[in-house]
Design an enzyme around this catalytic site. Structure first.
Site, PDB file in Angstrom:
ATOM      1  N   CYS A 135      22.025 169.276 -44.868  1.00  0.00           N
ATOM      2  CA  CYS A 135      21.986 168.033 -44.097  1.00  0.00           C
ATOM      3  C   CYS A 135      22.346 168.365 -42.658  1.00  0.00           C
ATOM      4  CB  CYS A 135      22.951 167.000 -44.672  1.00  0.00           C
ATOM      5  SG  CYS A 135      23.040 165.527 -43.633  1.00  0.00           S
TER       6      CYS A 135
ATOM      7  N   TYR B 201      40.611 143.896 -34.681  1.00  0.00           N
ATOM      8  CA  TYR B 201      39.967 144.842 -35.595  1.00  0.00           C
ATOM      9  C   TYR B 201      40.287 146.260 -35.102  1.00  0.00           C
ATOM     10  CZ  TYR B 201      37.149 140.601 -36.294  1.00  0.00           C
ATOM     11  OH  TYR B 201      36.732 139.317 -36.500  1.00  0.00           O
TER      12      TYR B 201
ATOM     13  N   ASP C  92      36.171 144.616 -32.060  1.00  0.00           N
ATOM     14  CA  ASP C  92      35.336 145.691 -32.609  1.00  0.00           C
ATOM     15  C   ASP C  92      35.234 145.482 -34.119  1.00  0.00           C
ATOM     16  OD1 ASP C  92      33.998 148.014 -33.184  1.00  0.00           O
ATOM     17  OD2 ASP C  92      35.650 149.369 -32.696  1.00  0.00           O
TER      18      ASP C  92
ATOM     19  N   CYS D 147      28.773 147.623 -34.002  1.00  0.00           N
ATOM     20  CA  CYS D 147      27.861 148.610 -34.601  1.00  0.00           C
ATOM     21  C   CYS D 147      26.659 147.905 -35.210  1.00  0.00           C
ATOM     22  CB  CYS D 147      28.594 149.451 -35.646  1.00  0.00           C
ATOM     23  SG  CYS D 147      29.341 148.450 -36.932  1.00  0.00           S
TER      24      CYS D 147
END
Ligand SMILES: C[S@@+](CC[C@H](N)C(=O)[O-])C[C@H]1O[C@@H](n2cnc3c(N)ncnc32)[C@H](O)[C@@H]1O
Length: 458
Positions: A170, A322, A389, A416
């Site tokens: 990977c 957060y 966040d 995100c």
């Protein structure tokens, strides 16, 4: 618009030649045949491809590409042989500059469409890409285990399935993580520790989690269905003999049949439940349950962007909502008067408190609990700036209402998931102007992007 009659001619196994006219938010090519939408991985806008239909739904179909008849100048040969099977990467067939262009356009389009942010072209300052090598950037990996025939295997889920593609190499995971995973798989086969087969509910070893810090030290977590494992002491000894850089090994027991990887019980098998990492010159202690951003170099750029957007003043009182292990709050604490951090995972809050001590920070206080609940205990504090966040699902609506009701001057929103960022911006937009937006490429080769937005009270 889709014409339903065209569904009749789109059958599984049939082949069509079509042009890629767009990319969806997952980075899949969008093709049109008789007005019917077909999605296929591994495409670039403007390319013409021979498609074979794999699945037909009521208003779209999925296809695989058999041949690219007209190639984009932005196409590259994916370094990974498993790119088309594995669900880990979406954009490995694009030049890096094209990946960045896709992410920025997709982010802006989402803010415009879901967030109704018509000024996005004016306020967006582009995307921060990586400096050089994009490979092996993840500092945390989660590798599912299973059993195929008589062998325990480990690998990755095929896109949108729980079918395991065995791990070969990977390129987004650290090489040592790949090696450790294969080593543990071999030990599992040697000692008869069977991989867990989800649909039969047999076997014991479910996942291997590995965390790496910037000093090339590793934490290894075996996630199993029960505590009774063959030759566990031998397994631990063999891992640490072969990989002295493994500083901690934990056993986590997840008895439930669920998509949540970690169970509630963890046993320390070697070392301690901690790994110390570093960001912008600050040290951060992490436990196995604590969230930490997965791309070290890009996280530093993200945190510097937060600081730049907030343009703090020495008297500011800041909420780090957060907060995880306190990394944003601690890295900005020297620029302001006081910081309060709120985080729901107790182990992360323990880490955050210790991290403040390790770094000699005295103007930060951490609270355990849900932001939307704990915030009412802090109602006597007049926050000047709120940095949020949240996880992918975005902020709780009641917390958004608290921000509005408390007349907070500045909100720096780190996200995100640009779709939930856009949704929350829309909730705030009657009271706040979006002044600046920047994207950060935290996840090269995947379609995901990190965003930072500065909102100022109208
Ligand atoms: C995307 S992470 C950000 C962490 C941190 N700011 C950083 O940069 O490492 C989101 C964090 O929010 C926490 N969390 C999730 N839901 C929460 C809630 N309702 N209230 C408080 N914290 C929450 C998670 O445990 C996680 O640590």
């Amino acid at each position: 618009m889709n014409d339903n009659s065209s569904k009749l001619i789109l059958e599984v196994g049939k082949k069509y030649t079509a042009e890629c006219v767009d990319l969806n938010h997952d980075g899949m090519g969008v093709f049109k045949v008789n007005g019917f939408t077909i999605f296929a991985l591994n495409s670039i806008i403007g390319e013409v491809a021979l498609l074979e239909i794999e699945k037909v739904n009521s208003n779209y179909a999925q296809a695989k590409i058999l041949e690219i008849k007209k190639k984009s100048k932005d196409r590259v040969t994916p370094i990974c042989k498993q790119f088309l099977e594995c669900g880990g990467c979406d954009l490995m067939h694009m030049k890096y500059s094209k990946q960045l262009e896709f992410k920025e356009n997709m982010g802006k389009e989402t803010l415009r469409r879901i967030g109704d942010l018509q000024t996005v072209d004016k306020v967006c300052e582009g995307i921060i890409g990586t400096d050089n090598d994009n490979y092996h950037y993840r500092n945390k990996v989660q590798i599912p285990f299973s059993k195929i025939g008589k062998k325990t295997v480990c690998g990755f889920y095929k896109k949108k399935t729980h079918f395991i593609i065995p791990l070969e190499e990977c390129y987004i995971q650290p090489q040592t993580c790949n090696e450790i995973a294969k080593f543990v798989k071999n030990l599992a086969n040697e000692y008869g520790i069977d991989g867990y087969v989800e649909n039969q509910k047999t076997g014991i070893l479910k996942h291997l989690l590995i965390r790496k810090n910037s000093f090339n030290e590793y934490m290894v977590i075996l996630v199993t269905r029960s505590e009774k494992i063959n030759c566990l002491d031998e397994v631990v000894k063999k891992i640490t003999n072969r990989y002295p850089e493994v500083k901690s090994i934990l056993l986590n027991i997840q008895e439930k049949d669920t998509n949540v990887i970690l169970g509630s019980k963890t046993v320390v098998l070697y070392g301690k439940d901690e790994l110390i990492d570093e960001l912008l010159g600050y040290k951060f202690k992490l436990s196995h349950r604590s969230f930490f951003q997965i791309n070290h170099n890009q996280t530093e750029k993200l945190y510097l962007t937060v600081k730049e957007f907030a343009s703090f003043n020495k008297n500011d009182i800041v909420l780090d909502a957060y907060c995880g292990v306190g990394s944003i709050g601690i890295t900005l604490s020297q620029s302001v008067k006081k910081v309060c951090g709120i985080e729901v995972v107790p182990e992360a809050v323990e880490n955050a408190k210790e991290n403040a001590k390790i770094n000699g920070i005295n103007n930060i206080t951490f609270y355990t609990g849900k932001v939307e609940e704990v915030i009412s205990d802090l109602k006597d504090i007049n926050f000047d700036v709120v940095v949020v966040d949240p996880p992918r699902k975005g902020c709780d609506q009641s917390f958004i209402k608290t921000i509005i009701d408390n007349n907070i001057k500045k909100v720096v929103y780190v996200s995100c998931n640009v779709a939930t960022l856009a949704r929350d911006i829309k909730l705030l937009c009657d009271y706040y102007n979006v002044k600046r937006v920047k994207f950060v490429d935290m996840f090269p080769f995947s379609a995901d992007v990190e965003s930072v937005a500065l909102l100022e009270r109208k």
